[in-house]
Design an enzyme around this catalytic site. Structure first.
Site, PDB file in Angstrom:
ATOM      1  N   GLU A 209      -0.477  -2.371   5.323  1.00 36.72           N
ATOM      2  CA  GLU A 209       0.381  -2.235   6.241  1.00 36.72           C
ATOM      3  C   GLU A 209       0.313  -0.730   6.995  1.00 36.72           C
ATOM      4  OE1 GLU A 209       3.469  -0.734   8.909  1.00 36.72           O
ATOM      5  OE2 GLU A 209       3.272  -0.054   6.594  1.00 36.72           O
TER       6      GLU A 209
ATOM      7  N   ASP B 169       0.971  -1.242  -0.048  1.00 35.60           N
ATOM      8  CA  ASP B 169       0.179  -0.006  -0.135  1.00 35.60           C
ATOM      9  C   ASP B 169       0.654   1.233  -0.042  1.00 35.60           C
ATOM     10  OD1 ASP B 169       0.859  -0.833   2.565  1.00 35.60           O
ATOM     11  OD2 ASP B 169      -0.864   0.224   3.500  1.00 35.60           O
TER      12      ASP B 169
HETATM   13 ZN   LIG Z   1       4.554   3.879   6.520  1.00 37.93          ZN
HETATM   14 ZN   LIG Z   2       6.128   0.932   5.484  1.00 40.70          ZN
END
Ligand SMILES: [Zn+2]
Ligand SMILES: [Zn+2]
Length: 439
Positions: free
Chosen positions: A172, A105
């Protein structure tokens, strides 16, 4: 073997790395040549990912491209694991299973690097607001590195034996991706790995270098929403009201005493009130005031103590004002990242061998968080190391002018891509060869 001779490394205290001596061991030969021959193609792939960033939980096209790339080198690929998660399994005879993780991401940031390949992507966030999208945390480097390693190991099956489990993890940045992949049976539907390794770019370390440490490396990241309650009324007649603003102000100050007075000075901990909102107008005492906290720690004991103390202080202030009980929503987020000490001890010399001692440094602990930690909490020995990513000359010029270099998540962060990719690939392939040696 050469490695044993070069292992002039002392692991002292808990995870502290002391390099005491040793010749320059910059790796040369077949791997270097392969990396150099493939670097142009990897930079092109990196540019693709950089110019096509997607926000957390929206990584559909990124996952699709990663799945295609892993499939192209012979991995058995499964998509949509825990959302847009990708799992690629590459088997090469009997042997242990090594999980390599990259995250997919990007962030809601408008890129301001002025690079020719700067992201121009705009999208809507979860609230429907238009935002820029940028790989400001370097996950595009991680994905490219993942593909690069897959291409290398597929082309060099004589150099390793066992199973590699490549995973592309979504979300994440929101701390949700690892949890979702685990909940979707990552370690039941696929081989349970004997080790898991990941790298993360670092904006303070020069490109061409890596940093690592054993033990705790990143923090528990928890959050707390507190709605302080009162009884609203006219600002001119406070005697008839219970003021939530005054309670909230006192709470902000009292919270500062938790870390300074209740936690050992030797134990890292942070309590930050990042948001406080209450009221509408000068002369109205509102009914409520809302606070948002981020809470960081390493050990389970400190984590629990911080939680208990925050709740106790919020309740006791309310009692002292005869106010209604506050509403407290405490969320335990990403757990602290603990690099398996035996694995770190084993892989430190591998990094030294791959790059030479002058290119490997001890990584500092940080109060940031990373959900790679969750694979460790699930019982798999994990190792995450830092990949230097900024040109040394640029770091020096920032230092000379007393400025700080743009950090990860900054709209001005960018990696010095060729040496960064090169170093990631050299180190990660060395790790594969060490953990999955051919019999
Ligand atoms: Zn980050
Ligand atoms: Zn990262």
């Amino acid at each position: 073997m050469v490695r044993a001779e070069r292992r002039q490394l002392l692991m002292c205290v808990v995870g502290f790395v002391c390099v005491i001596a040793g010749p320059s061991t910059l790796q040369s030969g077949e791997t270097d040549t392969w990396v150099d021959n493939h670097l142009d193609a990897l930079v092109e792939l990196y540019t693709h990912f950089h110019t096509h960033p997607e926000l957390s939980f929206q990584e559909e096209q990124t996952a699709k491209r990663l799945a295609e790339e892993l499939g192209a080198v012979g991995c058995k690929v499964t998509s949509d694991v825990g959302g847009h998660g990708v799992v690629g399994i590459l088997k090469n005879g009997d042997g242990p299973t090594l999980m390599l993780r990259c995250d997919l991401d990007a962030l809601p940031v408008i890129e301001e690097t002025e690079l020719p390949y700067a992201s121009k992507v705009r999208t809507k966030n979860d609230d429907g607001v238009e935002v820029g999208v940028m790989h400001a945390c370097g996950h595009d480097v991680h994905i490219t590195n993942q593909v690069a390693v897959a291409r290398y190991v597929s082309a060099h099956r004589d150099k390793w034996q066992g199973t590699i489990m490549f995973i592309g993890q979504p979300a994440e940045e929101k701390g949700g991706g690892a949890k979702a992949m685990l909940a979707d049976g990552l370690f039941e539907r696929f081989p349970r790995p004997h080790f898991a390794v990941a790298l993360h770019v670092d904006s303070f370390t020069p490109a061409g270098m890596v940093g690592y440490r054993g033990g705790y490396a990143l923090a528990n990241v928890d959050s707390c929403d507190i709605t302080v309650k009162g009884r609203g009324g006219h600002g001119a007649y406070p005697q008839g009201c219970i003021d939530p603003i005054v309670q909230a102000a006192q709470l902000v100050v009292d919270l500062q005493a938790i870390v300074s007075r209740e936690i050992s000075p030797l134990e890292p901990a942070v309590v930050t009130v990042g948001s406080i909102h209450g009221g509408t107008k000068h002369n109205i005492i509102p009914d409520t005031c809302h606070l948002q906290l981020t809470i960081r720690s390493y050990s389970p004991e400190a984590r629990q103590k911080l939680k208990e103390s925050i709740i106790r202080k919020a309740n006791s202030i309310a009692q002292s004002y005869k106010a209604p009980e506050p509403e407290i929503e405490y969320t335990e987020g990403t757990p602290s990242l603990f690099n398996d000490e035996r694995l770190a001890e084993r892989l430190g010399p591998v990094l030294l061998d791959a790059l030479g001692e002058e290119h490997v440094v001890e990584a500092d602990r940080s109060m940031g968080g990373e959900d790679f930690s969750r694979y460790g909490r699930a019982g798999v020995p994990i190792f995450m190391y830092k990949l230097g990513s900024v040109e040394q000359a640029r770091l020096s010029s920032f230092a000379e002018t007393g400025q700080s270099v743009p950090t990860l998540h900054s709209s001005k962060y960018y990696p010095d891509i060729r040496p960064t990719l090169r170093t990631g690939l050299l180190t990660m392939t060395a790790i594969v060869r060490d953990l999955l040696p051919p019999q």
